[in-house]
Design a protein around this motif. Structure first.
Motif, mmCIF file in Angstrom:
data_model
loop_
_atom_site.group_PDB
_atom_site.id
_atom_site.type_symbol
_atom_site.label_atom_id
_atom_site.label_comp_id
_atom_site.label_asym_id
_atom_site.label_seq_id
_atom_site.Cartn_x
_atom_site.Cartn_y
_atom_site.Cartn_z
ATOM 1 N N SER A 5 -2.813 0.372 -8.422
ATOM 2 C CA SER A 5 -4.181 -0.160 -8.417
ATOM 3 C C SER A 5 -5.009 0.500 -7.330
ATOM 4 O O SER A 5 -4.468 0.995 -6.330
ATOM 5 N N ARG A 23 -8.465 0.276 -0.973
ATOM 6 C CA ARG A 23 -7.049 -0.075 -0.834
ATOM 7 C C ARG A 23 -6.326 0.390 -2.092
ATOM 8 O O ARG A 23 -6.600 -0.091 -3.191
ATOM 9 N N GLU A 25 -2.708 0.715 -3.983
ATOM 10 C CA GLU A 25 -1.376 0.112 -3.943
ATOM 11 C C GLU A 25 -0.452 0.833 -4.915
ATOM 12 O O GLU A 25 -0.845 1.161 -6.048
ATOM 13 N N SER A 27 3.396 1.139 -6.993
ATOM 14 C CA SER A 27 4.128 0.208 -7.855
ATOM 15 C C SER A 27 5.188 -0.583 -7.114
ATOM 16 O O SER A 27 5.628 -1.637 -7.605
ATOM 17 N N GLY A 29 4.602 -1.927 -4.175
ATOM 18 C CA GLY A 29 3.882 -2.804 -3.262
ATOM 19 C C GLY A 29 3.382 -2.133 -2.001
ATOM 20 O O GLY A 29 2.586 -2.725 -1.247
ATOM 21 N N THR A 30 3.784 -0.897 -1.731
ATOM 22 C CA THR A 30 3.271 -0.167 -0.574
ATOM 23 C C THR A 30 1.796 0.133 -0.800
ATOM 24 O O THR A 30 1.398 0.592 -1.875
ATOM 25 N N TYR A 31 0.979 -0.126 0.211
ATOM 26 C CA TYR A 31 -0.452 0.104 0.061
ATOM 27 C C TYR A 31 -0.961 1.012 1.180
ATOM 28 O O TYR A 31 -0.357 1.155 2.242
ATOM 29 N N TRP A 33 -4.807 2.452 3.109
ATOM 30 C CA TRP A 33 -6.241 2.258 3.285
ATOM 31 C C TRP A 33 -6.965 3.606 3.360
ATOM 32 O O TRP A 33 -6.490 4.537 4.014
ATOM 33 N N ILE A 99 -0.138 5.837 2.289
ATOM 34 C CA ILE A 99 1.024 5.411 1.516
ATOM 35 C C ILE A 99 2.206 6.351 1.741
ATOM 36 O O ILE A 99 3.340 5.913 2.006
ATOM 37 N N ASP A 356 -4.374 -1.052 10.040
ATOM 38 C CA ASP A 356 -4.376 -1.946 8.885
ATOM 39 C C ASP A 356 -5.639 -2.790 8.947
ATOM 40 O O ASP A 356 -6.324 -2.847 9.985
#
Length: 396
Positions: A5, A23, A25, A27, A29-31, A33, A99, A356
């Protein structure tokens, strides 16, 4: 591992302009910025670009950053560069590096060759917004000095940006710089920004009058769309000339070197296509003995973090920009931010960018429009017979 996303956030810091964060992300869950450079009242345009670009990127590997940049240029932009497209891609690109750094357990600068320096010098900008007199400018500058900064930048010319100005406006700029040097002393580096506003004869005449004050550099004396004008100024003065804030592609920067138009380049990492593009530009500049002083009219969180990682990497770095008028508002959402002291930023050591953002705090200050500028007070002080007022009474 795929991109899952891409989400945008507009943030109102209460000064200057709204900031645009992204942001991304994966698959698992690591995101990461990212941040896009935006102009006041045009922030939502870049946001729309990012939202339109997302379907081209979701489902791809976050590691294929250079390939995705080419895909977006070829298939989304249809091989037509524009600042809004590059600002949008910059935000996504920076987030992807965040990421990749997190997945690798390393700061971004370690993934790209390792740092050339232990900390990054910055100069303060944004502190002078809203001043109306030279005395007010000096008063604000003294507060910046008390904060520990050893370099600051401002535009000493009065009023709106016009190609041709009066002798009174030239005198005001010189008096402004003289007062600053007398108040701040010889050890403060003074960076002058002309904001592309004046014709070469004005820029040259003012620069020569400023030489006695030991100016660090003279930024964008003329419109960079015509680099011959910038080169004309550079060849006529002894103060180092800066350009690059409004240049975005390697093809444009190649013309700077061809014309010997600048001593220092100031591309913006959030506007030229992100970290890889900045590395390419810096590498192009190095054999021409041209230094890099990154422009950074972005947040002191993500935009500054990306700038710091880039600045740590390149051997021809000199100093980077920080808009301190955004600091207080951004401190409310940084979780964590960068360590800044006495005009220097420590290299972050956490994986990725090392910063973050608290999403809930970010949402508490959504987009809010800034009012139009009313220039009537300026024209009353510096009257011009060739300008008339329309019904809006806000521009001329």
């Amino acid at each position: 591992m795929k991109i899952a996303s891409i989400e945008t956030f507009l943030f109102h810091p209460g000064s200057g302009k709204n900031l645009l964060f992204v942001r991304v992300e994966a698959s698992d869950g690591t995101y990461g910025w990212g941040e896009a450079y935006v102009g006041v009242k045009k922030e939502t345009i870049v946001e729309k670009y990012i939202q339109a670009m997302a379907p081209y990127l979701v489902g791809r590997s976050p590691y294929t950053i250079r390939h995705m940049a080419q895909v977006m240029f070829d298939d989304f932009a249809i091989r037509r560069s524009s600042v809004d497209f590059l600002c949008a891609w910059s935000a996504i690109e920076i987030a992807l590096w965040d990421i990749v750094g997190k997945l690798s357990g390393q700061p971004v600068y370690n993934l790209l060759g390792g740092p050339s320096r232990e900390k990054v010098r910055i100069y303060a900008n944004g502190w002078w917004y809203g001043v109306k007199t030279i005395d007010q400018t000096v008063e604000r500058a003294l507060k910046v000095k008390e904060m520990g900064y050893t370099a600051l930048k401002w535009d000493p010319f009065p009023g709106p940006w016009r190609t041709f100005i009066s002798r009174e406006e030239e005198d005001y700029a010189v008096d402004n710089v003289r007062a600053m040097r007398e108040a701040l002393g010889p050890d403060m580096d003074l960076l002058i920004d002309a904001h592309r506003r004046v014709a070469p004869h004005h820029a040259i005449r003012v620069a020569r009058r400023l030489e006695e004050f030991g100016i660090y550099c003279y930024e964008e004396p003329c419109l960079s769309d015509n680099l011959d004008l910038v080169a004309e100024v550079r060849n006529s003065i002894s103060t180092p000339v800066v350009t690059g804030e409004t240049l975005y592609t390697k093809e444009q920067f190649a013309q700077v070197f061809e014309k010997r138009a600048a001593d220092i380049l100031n591309p913006d990492i959030c506007a030229v296509g992100g970290i890889l593009q900045m590395l390419d530009i810096a590498a192009m500049a190095q054999p021409h003995a041209v230094a890099i002083s990154p422009h950074n009219y972005n947040s002191p969180i993500v935009g500054l973090a990306a700038t710091v990682h880039l600045s740590a990497l390149i051997p021809n770095f000199v100093i980077a920009e920080c808009f301190i008028n955004l600091s207080d508002a951004c401190a409310e959402i940084a979780a964590p931010g960068l360590t800044v002291a006495n005009g220097w930023v420590d290299l972050p050591t956490a994986p990725g960018l090392g910063v973050d953002i608290d999403v809930e705090a970010l949402r508490r200050r959504p987009y809010k429009d800034f009012p139009h500028k009313d220039m009537r007070q300026y024209w009353e002080e510096f009257p011009r017979q060739d300008y008339v007022w329309g019904e809006a009474n806000v521009t001329r």
